[in-house]
Design an enzyme around this catalytic site. Structure first.
Site: not given
Ligand code: CP
Length: 306
Positions: A51, A101
């Site tokens: 996401r 991230r």
């Molecule tokens: N909600 C969320 O951070 O999903 P992902 O880890 O897929 O980015």
């Protein structure tokens, strides 16, 4: 130049403005279709994501911009030992803004100190996930019509769950929010959130183990996954992973207008039969994530659309 490391980097007034912009984007997407023409976002993901990475990319593409980046540390020069500080100096030559991230808490903050472009924390270890919080706030405001004056249950891995830590810090700034913290003993909310955030700010909260006990009083239920990647041993994870399973039977205890949120990904904690319940809001939440990230990119790049 501004970065986003924590939801508290924006004042309540600035957050209102950002959420209003996201609502306008939702209502008038064509108005924003070329707002970032010629601009690029770099998505630097040292940890897996579906996401967050793809919604940032979709957001920039929806604004008429372009995307570049990597989706794992192994496919970047981090695998050869390059530091985050050096990487961001390089990326500053290629892109106008970046979302990072990283499994290490504070890594995006370190990057922001060496960066010539805005850096967005897209999740750092068990610490913060501010753009998930922006998504959650927009979802709650859109579905409940308000931020404040509700009881929210936060259920699952409250110890390592960075989405929960960020959301609590954001929600304490709104009036009359009651928190019900639902977790097994081993995954209780960390002391720093309980003492330095909730108690210190005189917030109304309680901690319970059974979801069934909390359900009848909730206006919102925020489910979270037990995160395999944060456990030190497999045995503990296996013992905890199915502690909570929200199913249709348990939902009979809930208010008819309770909204169910989840940052996703889901594993077993929400049974798929719940997806058809009108109270299931977690896939709508994903869509709100794109609008709010579009609003964030415009805000950090100081792009005005008339
Ligand atoms: N909600 C969320 O951070 O999903 P992902 O880890 O897929 O980015």
């Amino acid at each position: 130049m501004r970065h986003l490391m924590s939801p508290l980097d924006f004042s309540v007034e600035e957050l209102d403005k950002l959420l209003n912009l996201a609502n306008d984007i939702e209502a008038n997407p064509e108005k924003y279709a070329h707002a970032c023409a010629g601009k690029k976002i770099a998505t630097l993901f040292y940890e897996p994501s579906t996401r967050t990475r793809l919604s940032f990319e979709a957001a920039m593409l929806n604004l008429g911009g372009s995307v570049l980046g990597f989706s794992s540390a192994d496919s970047s020069s981090a695998a050869k030992g390059e530091s985050v500080s050096d990487t961001i100096r390089v990326i500053s030559c290629y892109a106008d803004i970046c979302a990072m991230r990283h499994p290490k808490e504070g890594a995006p903050l370190v990057a922001s100190m060496k960066s010539r472009i805005p850096v967005i924390n897209a999740g750092d270890g068990g610490h913060q996930h501010p753009t998930q919080t922006l998504t959650d706030l927009l979802t709650i405001r859109s579905l409940k019509g308000r931020l404040g004056n509700f009881t929210i249950g936060l259920c699952g891995d409250l110890k390592f769950g960075r989405t929960v830590h960020s959301l609590i810090q954001a929600l304490i700034r709104y009036p009359n929010v009651n928190f019900v913290l639902i977790s097994p003993e081993e995954l209780r909310i960390p002391d720093n959130i309980r003492d330095d955030v909730l108690r210190k700010n005189n917030q109304n909260f309680k901690e319970v183990v059974r979801l069934e006990d909390a359900m009848p009083e909730l206006d919102l239920l925020y489910m979270t996954r037990v995160q395999k990647e944060r456990f030190f041993n497999e045995e503990d994870y296996v013992r905890m992973k199915d502690f909570y399973i929200l199913d249709s039977e348990k939902l009979k205890l809930a208010k008819p207008d309770m909204q169910i949120l989840h940052p996703l990904p889901r594993v077993n904690e929400i049974s798929v039969e719940v997806d058809d319940d009108p109270r299931a809001a977690y896939f709508k939440q994903v869509q709100y994530g794109v609008y709010v990230r579009m609003a964030l990119i415009l805000t950090l790049l100081e792009v005005e659309v008339c």
